[in-house]
Structure formats: C-alpha cells, structure tokens
Enzyme design. Sequence first.
Site, PDB file in Angstrom:
ATOM      1  N   ASP A   1      14.754  -7.199   9.065  1.00 38.53           N
ATOM      2  CA  ASP A   1      15.982  -7.123   8.259  1.00 38.53           C
ATOM      3  C   ASP A   1      17.080  -6.288   8.923  1.00 38.53           C
ATOM      4  O   ASP A   1      18.248  -6.395   8.557  1.00 38.53           O
ATOM      5  CB  ASP A   1      15.678  -6.507   6.882  1.00 38.53           C
ATOM      6  CG  ASP A   1      14.572  -7.244   6.149  1.00 38.53           C
ATOM      7  OD1 ASP A   1      14.384  -8.435   6.430  1.00 38.53           O
ATOM      8  OD2 ASP A   1      13.906  -6.628   5.294  1.00 38.53           O
TER       9      ASP A   1
ATOM     10  N   MET B   1      15.901 -14.676   5.482  1.00 34.83           N
ATOM     11  CA  MET B   1      15.437 -13.411   4.899  1.00 34.83           C
ATOM     12  C   MET B   1      16.445 -12.286   5.141  1.00 34.83           C
ATOM     13  O   MET B   1      17.553 -12.528   5.623  1.00 34.83           O
ATOM     14  CB  MET B   1      14.075 -13.051   5.478  1.00 34.83           C
ATOM     15  CG  MET B   1      12.945 -13.847   4.885  1.00 34.83           C
ATOM     16  SD  MET B   1      11.367 -13.265   5.544  1.00 34.83           S
ATOM     17  CE  MET B   1      10.232 -14.004   4.379  1.00 34.83           C
ATOM     18  N   GLY B   2      16.042 -11.076   4.847  1.00 32.72           N
ATOM     19  CA  GLY B   2      16.916  -9.921   5.093  1.00 32.72           C
ATOM     20  C   GLY B   2      16.987  -8.944   3.939  1.00 32.72           C
ATOM     21  O   GLY B   2      17.689  -7.951   4.007  1.00 32.72           O
ATOM     22  N   ARG B   3      16.295  -9.282   2.834  1.00 33.92           N
ATOM     23  CA  ARG B   3      16.373  -8.455   1.615  1.00 33.92           C
ATOM     24  C   ARG B   3      17.831  -8.238   1.220  1.00 33.92           C
ATOM     25  O   ARG B   3      18.588  -9.197   1.124  1.00 33.92           O
ATOM     26  CB  ARG B   3      15.624  -7.143   1.813  1.00 33.92           C
ATOM     27  CG  ARG B   3      14.139  -7.352   1.718  1.00 33.92           C
ATOM     28  CD  ARG B   3      13.414  -6.129   1.296  1.00 33.92           C
ATOM     29  NE  ARG B   3      13.738  -5.023   2.194  1.00 33.92           N
ATOM     30  CZ  ARG B   3      13.310  -3.810   2.021  1.00 33.92           C
ATOM     31  NH1 ARG B   3      12.539  -3.527   0.990  1.00 33.92           N
ATOM     32  NH2 ARG B   3      13.608  -2.866   2.865  1.00 33.92           N
TER      33      ARG B   3
ATOM     34  N   HIS C   1       8.688 -17.185   5.952  1.00 35.80           N
ATOM     35  CA  HIS C   1       7.961 -16.270   6.841  1.00 35.80           C
ATOM     36  C   HIS C   1       7.885 -16.717   8.288  1.00 35.80           C
ATOM     37  O   HIS C   1       7.398 -15.940   9.120  1.00 35.80           O
ATOM     38  CB  HIS C   1       6.560 -16.014   6.269  1.00 35.80           C
ATOM     39  CG  HIS C   1       6.619 -15.195   5.017  1.00 35.80           C
ATOM     40  ND1 HIS C   1       6.970 -15.743   3.805  1.00 35.80           N
ATOM     41  CD2 HIS C   1       6.427 -13.879   4.789  1.00 35.80           C
ATOM     42  CE1 HIS C   1       6.964 -14.792   2.881  1.00 35.80           C
ATOM     43  NE2 HIS C   1       6.642 -13.660   3.450  1.00 35.80           N
TER      44      HIS C   1
ATOM     45  N   ARG D   1      25.710 -34.702   5.503  1.00 34.83           N
ATOM     46  CA  ARG D   1      25.223 -33.923   4.367  1.00 34.83           C
ATOM     47  C   ARG D   1      25.672 -32.457   4.422  1.00 34.83           C
ATOM     48  O   ARG D   1      26.055 -31.960   5.486  1.00 34.83           O
ATOM     49  CB  ARG D   1      23.688 -33.906   4.388  1.00 34.83           C
ATOM     50  CG  ARG D   1      23.071 -35.164   3.858  1.00 34.83           C
ATOM     51  CD  ARG D   1      21.571 -35.130   4.070  1.00 34.83           C
ATOM     52  NE  ARG D   1      20.932 -36.231   3.370  1.00 34.83           N
ATOM     53  CZ  ARG D   1      19.716 -36.671   3.619  1.00 34.83           C
ATOM     54  NH1 ARG D   1      18.989 -36.110   4.572  1.00 34.83           N
ATOM     55  NH2 ARG D   1      19.210 -37.673   2.931  1.00 34.83           N
TER      56      ARG D   1
ATOM     57  N   GLY E   1       0.799  -1.225   0.000  1.00 36.60           N
ATOM     58  CA  GLY E   1       0.000   0.000   0.000  1.00 36.60           C
ATOM     59  C   GLY E   1       0.831   1.274   0.000  1.00 36.60           C
ATOM     60  O   GLY E   1       1.450   1.619   0.994  1.00 36.60           O
TER      61      GLY E   1
ATOM     62  N   GLY F   1      10.141   1.417   3.469  1.00 39.76           N
ATOM     63  CA  GLY F   1       9.069   1.798   2.539  1.00 39.76           C
ATOM     64  C   GLY F   1       8.039   2.679   3.231  1.00 39.76           C
ATOM     65  O   GLY F   1       7.685   3.763   2.746  1.00 39.76           O
TER      66      GLY F   1
HETATM   67  O1  F6P Z   1      11.314  -6.867   4.914  1.00 35.74           O
HETATM   68  C1  F6P Z   1      10.928  -8.004   5.613  1.00 35.74           C
HETATM   69  C2  F6P Z   1      10.856  -9.200   4.702  1.00 35.74           C
HETATM   70  O2  F6P Z   1      10.469 -10.320   5.472  1.00 35.74           O
HETATM   71  C3  F6P Z   1      12.125  -9.478   3.920  1.00 35.74           C
HETATM   72  O3  F6P Z   1      13.112 -10.102   4.707  1.00 35.74           O
HETATM   73  C4  F6P Z   1      11.572 -10.317   2.800  1.00 35.74           C
HETATM   74  O4  F6P Z   1      12.367 -10.211   1.643  1.00 35.74           O
HETATM   75  C5  F6P Z   1      10.226  -9.694   2.542  1.00 35.74           C
HETATM   76  O5  F6P Z   1       9.862  -9.010   3.705  1.00 35.74           O
HETATM   77  C6  F6P Z   1       9.141 -10.696   2.189  1.00 35.74           C
HETATM   78  O6  F6P Z   1       7.999  -9.993   1.853  1.00 35.74           O
HETATM   79  P1  F6P Z   1       6.569 -10.671   1.606  1.00 35.74           P
HETATM   80  O7  F6P Z   1       5.912 -10.750   2.959  1.00 35.74           O
HETATM   81  O8  F6P Z   1       5.890  -9.742   0.696  1.00 35.74           O
HETATM   82  O9  F6P Z   1       6.800 -12.031   1.030  1.00 35.74           O
END
Ligand code: F6P
Length: 361
Positions: A141, A183-185, A285, A176, A76, A118
């Site tokens: 992140d 995550m972390g962008r 997530h 293995r 949004g 954002g």
């Molecule tokens: O910015 C938080 C985050 O969880 C990032 O680590 C990840 O790239 C992104 O959001 C995932 O976004 P969405 O919830 O749109 O899949």
Amino acid sequence: MKRLGLLTGGGDCPGLNAVIRAVVKSAVAHRGWEVIGIEDGYDGLVGEPRFRTLAPADVQGILPRGGTILGTSNRGNPFAVPIRRPDGTVFYEDRSDQVIENIERLRLDALITIGGDGTLRIGLELVEKGVPIIGVPKTIDNDIAGTDVSFGFDTAVETATDAIDRLHTTAESHHRVMVLEVMGRHAGWIGLHAGLAGGADVILIPEIPFDLNRVAEKVAMRERAGRRFSIVVVSEGARPVGGEPVFIEPPGEGGYGRLGGIANRVGAGLAAMTGKETRVTILGHVQRGGSPTAFDRVLATRFGVEAVRMVERGEFGKMVALRGQDLTAVDIADAVRVPKLVDPDGELVQTAEEIGISFGR
Ligand code: F6P
C-alpha cells in the site's frame, strides 16, 4: 555474538523473503550471530513459541520468491487475542506478557519485525514494555509514513499496470468501459501510480472523493472525440463525495475491516449514466503475490542489512527507512502516527490532471 529474533507480520508482500535472506546473510554469515525465525508473525510468540533457527542454507534461493518462508498473520495481535467462549461469543485477551516471556526464553537480544503499520504498532507497544525491537516497513500500500517507499509497492504497481495494459486492448476492441479495482486500503498510491503508468482515463482514490457525474462526463467526452472506450482505475478505499468506503467485512472489535467492491458500484453507475457496456475487474491478491521486481529486491536487501546494523548500533524502537536515495532510522512512533496518503493537490495528481486524467472532481 548476538541472537536475533526475526518475524514477518501483517499481509504478505513481495520482498519479504529478500529481507529474511539479507538479515540471515549479514547477521549469521557476515557477523557470526544467530537468527531465530519466528513463525506466523507475533502468533508464533503467543503460547508455546513456534520458531526455527535460520542458517544461510535455509535462505538459499528465496530472493525471487514471493510470500514469506516464516508465514505471517494479519490478524495476530498479542495485545488482543480472540478467545472463543463455549457459547460461541468471542472476547479479547492481552497475551503480551507471554510474548515477552518467550523472547526471554529464546534468549533474544533483539527482535526484527518486518511489517506494515499494524505490525509496527504492536512492535511499538512491545518497545514500551522494554522489548528491543527494530522495525522494517513492508506493504504494497506504500502508506507507512517515515519512509519514502516500502518494498512490495513497486511489484504491486507493476502487476496492476500489467492488468491495465491487458484491459486496454479488450476495452478498445469492444468499445467498453473497463473498471479496475486495485488494493491500497485508505491510500491511493497503487491506483495513482498504476493509473499513470497504464494510461488510465480516470483514477479514483480515497484521498479525492469522487462525483460519478464527472466520471460519466469524462467517458462521454471521450466518446464524442471518437475514443469509444475508457479505463477507470478505482482504489479499493475510494468513496463518493459525502459517501463511505465499501467494505466486504466491516471493521469491528479486533478487526481492521476488509475493503472491496467499490468498483462494482462505480461500474453499475457508469453503465446506467453513459449507456455504455461496462465490465468490472477486481484485481485482488494477485497484487500481493509473485516475484518481487528488481527494485523491491534491492530495497528489501538494503532494509534487511540495515536492520542488522541497527541492532549492532543499539537503535531500538526505530524503523529502517528510505529517504531520497539514502537509508535512515526513524522512530517507529513517528512512522505509525498517521498513514502516508496521496496529497490531493500534490505534483503527482496535478501531473495526471494536466494530461487529462479525471479524478472525478
Ligand atoms: O495491506 C495490504 C492489503 O493487501 C491491502 O491493500 C488490502 O486491503 C488488504 O491487505 C487485504 O487483506 P487480506 O489479505 O486480509 O484480504
């Protein structure tokens, strides 16, 4: 007596409810003000406003709860609202004036926006249009400049570390290579911290482009030393030298792009290069869900109360931040100018390298 608007924007993260609770307790119960909770981030201020009054009773019991009772949206943006034409094509419309009208209609003296870069950037554009905004940084992140740490990060690192601990035992039993994508962008904070905390053998982060040959060498070296398994932590934004990050959904107009899948490439490459059985886990997530750690609950509570104090002091256009042990207010403009990234030659990376962790360089 003031009337505050409060919204949560961007991806959710553990600790949002703790901030909401702290704002309501300090504004309503402590100061006798009013708090209006806006639903689903800025979306709740576009068109007919969606909101509810928040009383102390509404925030009872939410401190340990993940997510946000107000709802959120990481799509949004009132400055670029997607509108679908009858033929299915999409165009973007600036609806920010509606947001301002709704803020006036709701008679808000200030708007506290809890969000990542954002959401804060949108907040900054609204500040430039005269809206009295206070920012509260949130993101797992940990990539918001201006604050040493944002709440949610500690919880995400705990979750990722727990995953590494679990992968360790099965990796060792089966000899293995286990690749874990976190995550972390475009920031490697989660990968670096969880990798260190979980005793990973390799950590691949966006700030240090990797050479898979070096990673394979590390795995082979361990094998020769009798360590027949390896744990490779890969940040979702990691990329090989000269390569690009891997997206599930590439960034486009109005979209920020969804990263994901680099671990599959790393896993396939390592299996081919080392001949070892390799398995890939993409944590996803789960890193954003669940109950916040004690650290995040305390930080979120401090941020919420400080945001209310900032409204009282009239510090609009600023974001609450943690510097060292202390809270401070920084300009939102400074906080969002550039993301806070891992220093490839900083102390944390050096420490990891000195204990034998490979970054694939
Ligand atoms: O910015 C938080 C985050 O969880 C990032 O680590 C990840 O790239 C992104 O959001 C995932 O976004 P969405 O919830 O749109 O899949």
